[in-house]
Structure formats: structure tokens, C-alpha cells
Design a protein around this motif. Sequence first.
Motif, PDB file in Angstrom:
ATOM      1  N   ASP A  64       0.828  -1.207   0.000  1.00 14.71           N
ATOM      2  CA  ASP A  64       0.000   0.000   0.000  1.00 14.71           C
ATOM      3  C   ASP A  64       0.866   1.262   0.000  1.00 14.71           C
ATOM      4  N   MET A  65       1.942   1.229   0.774  1.00 15.46           N
ATOM      5  CA  MET A  65       2.862   2.375   0.829  1.00 15.46           C
ATOM      6  C   MET A  65       3.510   2.607  -0.543  1.00 15.46           C
ATOM      7  N   LEU A  66       3.928   1.520  -1.189  1.00 15.29           N
ATOM      8  CA  LEU A  66       4.520   1.629  -2.527  1.00 15.29           C
ATOM      9  C   LEU A  66       3.500   2.147  -3.531  1.00 15.29           C
ATOM     10  N   ALA A  67       2.267   1.645  -3.461  1.00 18.75           N
ATOM     11  CA  ALA A  67       1.215   2.096  -4.375  1.00 18.75           C
ATOM     12  C   ALA A  67       0.918   3.587  -4.179  1.00 18.75           C
ATOM     13  N   ALA A  68       0.895   4.035  -2.931  1.00 16.04           N
ATOM     14  CA  ALA A  68       0.652   5.452  -2.649  1.00 16.04           C
ATOM     15  C   ALA A  68       1.785   6.316  -3.198  1.00 16.04           C
ATOM     16  N   ALA A  69       3.011   5.825  -3.102  1.00 13.82           N
ATOM     17  CA  ALA A  69       4.147   6.559  -3.650  1.00 13.82           C
ATOM     18  C   ALA A  69       4.028   6.672  -5.168  1.00 13.82           C
ATOM     19  N   LYS A  70       3.653   5.576  -5.797  1.00 12.33           N
ATOM     20  CA  LYS A  70       3.473   5.587  -7.251  1.00 12.33           C
ATOM     21  C   LYS A  70       2.359   6.565  -7.637  1.00 12.33           C
ATOM     22  N   ALA A  71       1.249   6.561  -6.871  1.00 10.99           N
ATOM     23  CA  ALA A  71       0.138   7.474  -7.142  1.00 10.99           C
ATOM     24  C   ALA A  71       0.552   8.936  -6.958  1.00 10.99           C
ATOM     25  N   ALA A  72       1.524   9.166  -6.073  1.00  9.87           N
ATOM     26  CA  ALA A  72       2.027  10.523  -5.847  1.00  9.87           C
ATOM     27  C   ALA A  72       3.025  10.951  -6.921  1.00  9.87           C
ATOM     28  N   GLY A  73       3.342  10.019  -7.830  1.00 10.76           N
ATOM     29  CA  GLY A  73       4.270  10.344  -8.907  1.00 10.76           C
ATOM     30  C   GLY A  73       5.717  10.042  -8.597  1.00 10.76           C
ATOM     31  N   TRP A  74       5.963   9.362  -7.498  1.00 14.06           N
ATOM     32  CA  TRP A  74       7.322   9.006  -7.111  1.00 14.06           C
ATOM     33  C   TRP A  74       7.759   7.756  -7.867  1.00 14.06           C
ATOM     34  N   THR A  75       9.033   7.635  -8.116  1.00  9.21           N
ATOM     35  CA  THR A  75       9.567   6.477  -8.845  1.00  9.21           C
ATOM     36  C   THR A  75      10.348   5.547  -7.927  1.00  9.21           C
ATOM     37  N   ILE A  76       9.960   5.481  -6.695  1.00  6.21           N
ATOM     38  CA  ILE A  76      10.625   4.638  -5.707  1.00  6.21           C
ATOM     39  C   ILE A  76      10.022   3.237  -5.778  1.00  6.21           C
ATOM     40  N   SER A  77      10.876   2.215  -5.762  1.00  4.22           N
ATOM     41  CA  SER A  77      10.352   0.853  -5.858  1.00  4.22           C
ATOM     42  C   SER A  77      10.851  -0.062  -4.737  1.00  4.22           C
ATOM     43  N   ASN A  79      11.083  -0.913  -0.559  1.00  2.00           N
ATOM     44  CA  ASN A  79      10.320  -0.661   0.671  1.00  2.00           C
ATOM     45  C   ASN A  79      10.986   0.316   1.624  1.00  2.00           C
ATOM     46  N   ASN A  80      12.254   0.130   1.916  1.00  2.30           N
ATOM     47  CA  ASN A  80      12.918   1.009   2.878  1.00  2.30           C
ATOM     48  C   ASN A  80      13.017   2.434   2.353  1.00  2.30           C
ATOM     49  N   ALA A  81      13.269   2.572   1.067  1.00  6.81           N
ATOM     50  CA  ALA A  81      13.354   3.903   0.465  1.00  6.81           C
ATOM     51  C   ALA A  81      11.998   4.605   0.487  1.00  6.81           C
ATOM     52  N   VAL A  82      10.925   3.858   0.224  1.00  9.54           N
ATOM     53  CA  VAL A  82       9.605   4.478   0.240  1.00  9.54           C
ATOM     54  C   VAL A  82       9.216   4.864   1.668  1.00  9.54           C
ATOM     55  N   ASP A  83       9.581   4.064   2.644  1.00 10.80           N
ATOM     56  CA  ASP A  83       9.325   4.430   4.045  1.00 10.80           C
ATOM     57  C   ASP A  83      10.047   5.725   4.399  1.00 10.80           C
ATOM     58  N   ALA A  84      11.301   5.843   3.998  1.00 12.58           N
ATOM     59  CA  ALA A  84      12.083   7.047   4.282  1.00 12.58           C
ATOM     60  C   ALA A  84      11.486   8.262   3.575  1.00 12.58           C
ATOM     61  N   ALA A  85      11.049   8.087   2.340  1.00  9.60           N
ATOM     62  CA  ALA A  85      10.459   9.203   1.592  1.00  9.60           C
ATOM     63  C   ALA A  85       9.162   9.670   2.240  1.00  9.60           C
ATOM     64  N   TRP A  86       8.317   8.717   2.668  1.00 10.33           N
ATOM     65  CA  TRP A  86       7.077   9.097   3.335  1.00 10.33           C
ATOM     66  C   TRP A  86       7.343   9.740   4.692  1.00 10.33           C
ATOM     67  N   LEU A  87       8.375   9.294   5.384  1.00  4.50           N
ATOM     68  CA  LEU A  87       8.766   9.903   6.656  1.00  4.50           C
ATOM     69  C   LEU A  87       9.121  11.374   6.443  1.00  4.50           C
ATOM     70  N   ALA A  88       9.932  11.644   5.433  1.00  7.61           N
ATOM     71  CA  ALA A  88      10.303  13.026   5.125  1.00  7.61           C
ATOM     72  C   ALA A  88       9.082  13.843   4.705  1.00  7.61           C
ATOM     73  N   ASP A  89       8.239  13.263   3.860  1.00  4.09           N
ATOM     74  CA  ASP A  89       7.050  13.962   3.380  1.00  4.09           C
ATOM     75  C   ASP A  89       6.104  14.281   4.539  1.00  4.09           C
ATOM     76  N   TYR A  90       5.969  13.351   5.456  1.00  4.86           N
ATOM     77  CA  TYR A  90       5.126  13.556   6.629  1.00  4.86           C
ATOM     78  C   TYR A  90       5.592  14.776   7.422  1.00  4.86           C
ATOM     79  N   TYR A  91       6.891  14.853   7.659  1.00  5.35           N
ATOM     80  CA  TYR A  91       7.373  15.972   8.466  1.00  5.35           C
ATOM     81  C   TYR A  91       7.352  17.292   7.721  1.00  5.35           C
ATOM     82  N   ILE A  92       7.541  17.283   6.429  1.00  2.75           N
ATOM     83  CA  ILE A  92       7.394  18.515   5.646  1.00  2.75           C
ATOM     84  C   ILE A  92       5.952  19.006   5.748  1.00  2.75           C
ATOM     85  N   ALA A  93       5.004  18.088   5.607  1.00  2.11           N
ATOM     86  CA  ALA A  93       3.591  18.450   5.722  1.00  2.11           C
ATOM     87  C   ALA A  93       3.272  18.993   7.115  1.00  2.11           C
TER      88      ALA A  93
END
Length: 104
Positions: A64-77, A79-93
Amino acid sequence: IFVFEAPLPVHSGSSAARILLGMAAIAEEVGTKAGEFSGMLTREASVQWIKQHATGKGNCSKDDMLAAAKAAGWTISENNAVDAAWLADYYIARQRQDEKRRAG
């Protein structure tokens, strides 16, 4: 800003729990000490908060996390990288929300 993922409660054994809690303590200490010299903020985010931010569900799967990243236009494939990207995005938000709240 230095953001780290809070360890989940571990029920599989005390050794794993000690390791995860120890890693979080080290991350927090390093971030705090670095912040004393640079002004950098150190923050912790729970896995549930990150998942809720990414997918709307605090108990979603890695897929689900990977699918959400893809829907956001991210090219991360990975798991650990997508978790880190969402962590950063969460705190920016969160930072943007806090700034808006302070502005009025």
C-alpha cells in the motif's frame, strides 16, 4: 531537520526490543547533539502516523505504501526507500501545517 522512525512495540522477544529502543535512543541523542551546534531539529514519528499520512490507513501494508508513492508520482520501488520518503514527506507536511497555524 533530523527525523527518525519510532520503534514499534516488539512482542517477539526482549532482545529485539532492546535493539530497536537502543537504536532509537542513539538516533535521538545524535540528532539532539548535532542540533546543539547547527540548530537542526530532531523529531520522532510513529510508523502509524507515517502510514496514515501516506495512505489514510495507519495499518496499511508495504505494498500500500509503494502504491501510494506511485500514485504521488514518485519512482521509488524499494520498501525502505519508500518508508524514508514518506517519513520526510510527513514531516514537511507537519511543518507547513504548523507554519499556517502560527500565521493565523
